[in-house]
Design a protein around this motif. Sequence first.
Motif, PDB file in Angstrom:
ATOM      1  N   ALA A 249       0.839  -1.211   0.000  1.00 14.15           N
ATOM      2  CA  ALA A 249       0.000   0.000   0.000  1.00 14.15           C
ATOM      3  C   ALA A 249       0.867   1.252   0.000  1.00 14.15           C
ATOM      4  CB  ALA A 249      -0.922  -0.023   1.228  1.00 14.15           C
ATOM      5  N   ALA A 250       1.915   1.257   0.811  1.00 19.84           N
ATOM      6  CA  ALA A 250       2.764   2.447   0.925  1.00 19.84           C
ATOM      7  C   ALA A 250       3.521   2.705  -0.379  1.00 19.84           C
ATOM      8  CB  ALA A 250       3.741   2.268   2.085  1.00 19.84           C
ATOM      9  N   VAL A 251       4.029   1.628  -0.991  1.00 22.12           N
ATOM     10  CA  VAL A 251       4.795   1.781  -2.241  1.00 22.12           C
ATOM     11  C   VAL A 251       3.887   2.324  -3.339  1.00 22.12           C
ATOM     12  CG1 VAL A 251       5.904   0.458  -4.108  1.00 22.12           C
ATOM     13  CG2 VAL A 251       6.601   0.091  -1.736  1.00 22.12           C
ATOM     14  N   ARG A 252       2.686   1.772  -3.420  1.00 21.24           N
ATOM     15  CA  ARG A 252       1.767   2.208  -4.492  1.00 21.24           C
ATOM     16  C   ARG A 252       1.359   3.663  -4.280  1.00 21.24           C
ATOM     17  NH1 ARG A 252      -1.447  -3.458  -5.139  1.00 21.24           N
ATOM     18  NH2 ARG A 252       0.191  -4.451  -6.378  1.00 21.24           N
ATOM     19  N   GLY A 277      13.244   2.444   2.071  1.00 23.74           N
ATOM     20  CA  GLY A 277      13.563   2.351   3.497  1.00 23.74           C
ATOM     21  C   GLY A 277      12.795   3.388   4.306  1.00 23.74           C
ATOM     22  N   LYS A 278      12.748   4.590   3.759  1.00 30.50           N
ATOM     23  CA  LYS A 278      12.051   5.676   4.465  1.00 30.50           C
ATOM     24  C   LYS A 278      10.550   5.394   4.559  1.00 30.50           C
ATOM     25  CE  LYS A 278      12.157  10.704   4.291  1.00 30.50           C
ATOM     26  NZ  LYS A 278      12.502  11.845   3.456  1.00 30.50           N
ATOM     27  N   LEU A 279       9.999   4.920   3.424  1.00 32.89           N
ATOM     28  CA  LEU A 279       8.567   4.574   3.396  1.00 32.89           C
ATOM     29  C   LEU A 279       8.245   3.515   4.440  1.00 32.89           C
ATOM     30  CD1 LEU A 279       7.281   3.964  -0.245  1.00 32.89           C
ATOM     31  CD2 LEU A 279       6.451   5.605   1.434  1.00 32.89           C
ATOM     32  N   ALA A 280       9.119   2.501   4.504  1.00 31.95           N
ATOM     33  CA  ALA A 280       8.900   1.404   5.448  1.00 31.95           C
ATOM     34  C   ALA A 280       8.914   1.938   6.875  1.00 31.95           C
ATOM     35  CB  ALA A 280       9.977   0.334   5.259  1.00 31.95           C
ATOM     36  N   LEU A 281       9.866   2.804   7.154  1.00 35.06           N
ATOM     37  CA  LEU A 281       9.969   3.376   8.504  1.00 35.06           C
ATOM     38  C   LEU A 281       8.708   4.168   8.844  1.00 35.06           C
ATOM     39  CD1 LEU A 281      11.930   3.803  10.913  1.00 35.06           C
ATOM     40  CD2 LEU A 281      12.661   5.919   9.792  1.00 35.06           C
ATOM     41  N   GLN A 282       8.301   5.005   7.894  1.00 39.68           N
ATOM     42  CA  GLN A 282       7.121   5.853   8.126  1.00 39.68           C
ATOM     43  C   GLN A 282       5.843   5.027   8.284  1.00 39.68           C
ATOM     44  OE1 GLN A 282       7.414   8.264   4.625  1.00 39.68           O
ATOM     45  NE2 GLN A 282       8.719   9.808   5.608  1.00 39.68           N
ATOM     46  N   SER A 283       5.801   3.868   7.628  1.00 41.66           N
ATOM     47  CA  SER A 283       4.585   3.047   7.681  1.00 41.66           C
ATOM     48  C   SER A 283       4.662   1.988   8.768  1.00 41.66           C
ATOM     49  CB  SER A 283       4.361   2.341   6.335  1.00 41.66           C
ATOM     50  OG  SER A 283       4.722   3.147   5.270  1.00 41.66           O
ATOM     51  N   GLY A 284       5.696   1.998   9.555  1.00 39.51           N
ATOM     52  CA  GLY A 284       5.844   1.008  10.623  1.00 39.51           C
ATOM     53  C   GLY A 284       6.053  -0.395  10.088  1.00 39.51           C
TER      54      GLY A 284
END
Length: 312
Positions: A249-252, A277-284
């Motif tokens: 969801a975050a990547v899309r 990496g940043k997206l993953a961090l922000q999305s938990g």
Amino acid sequence: MSAEGSGALSNNGQIVVSGLTKQYRNVRAVDNLSFVVEPGRVTGFLGPNGAGKTTTLRMVLNLVSPTSGTATISGHRYADVAEPLKLVGAILEASAAHKGRTARNHLRCVAAVGGFPTSRVDEVLELVGLTTAAKRKFRGYSLGMKQRLGIAQALLGNPQVLILDEPANGLDPEGIRWMRGLLQGLAQQGRTVLVSSHLLSEMEILADDVVIIAAGKLVTQGPMESIVGQGTTQAAVRVRTPNIQELVAAVREAGGAINPGSNGAHLVTGLDAPAVGKLALQSGVELHELVAEKPDLEHVFLELTQGRAAIR
Ligand SMILES: Nc1ncnc2c1ncn2[C@@H]1O[C@H](COP(=O)(O)OP(=O)(O)OP(=O)(O)O)[C@@H](O)[C@H]1O
């Protein structure tokens, strides 16, 4: 022929293929092909099946006559060289020898015909790691041993130029590593080493320069780094996470694409590794792996030869 033409090391060992064409009845095996192979480097000659590699090498060695165009080695056509075995060592297929003859006797015969000193036989046997097998009869040789014997034969005349068609055929991983060291060492001595191969990952480690052909035509040539860098394959980021739905969801949402890869990993395109990496961090999202994949020779080769890879 000029005086320089007869000397093996009198010229620079450059191979120049210029407008080379071979038309068989129904097939244009090689089509207006031009490229240059430099001394002091290993050059990989690559192409899909039926691309025209063997036909090209045969024309360079005057075993097949071109329909048009020329090929020269050190500025001379192979046919015009007085002592060709001192200029060029070649193997176009695993060596053939009389079955009942030993490797040493086989090489002694070739040395006698070529006018090379007998002492050179033991030197080349040592170089290719066949000293202990030198007294064994050829009929008991494995394909890998035959390849080594072929290379020994090619090296008998201490040639400036080596032309090898699929020399790694039949070699085990240790043999392939040995071959790499040998060919790189020969190039470091200033020799020209032209090698065709299907083993793209091996070629990527072995070769300094690449010539890629498809359907008889040049696709590209140049130093390995610039050819691999030429790949427009979108660089992918490999990720592994137990929270795949959240990451998808975050990547899309960030405008990237994500697809399943091998062994449970996923491949993100359209975003670079720091962004993922940043997206993953922000999305938990917990990440177990985050790797920026680089294009490799295989990707670039397939991309550049796509649609031209038809087996002819
Ligand atoms: N003597 C011949 N007569 C007719 N066609 C030929 C001859 N030799 C080669 N060809 C054809 O020319 C084309 C190029 O063949 P070649 O063997 O040079 O390709 P290659 O790149 O070495 O292929 P591979 O990697 O499969 O060995 C093929 O279509 C082949 O069938």
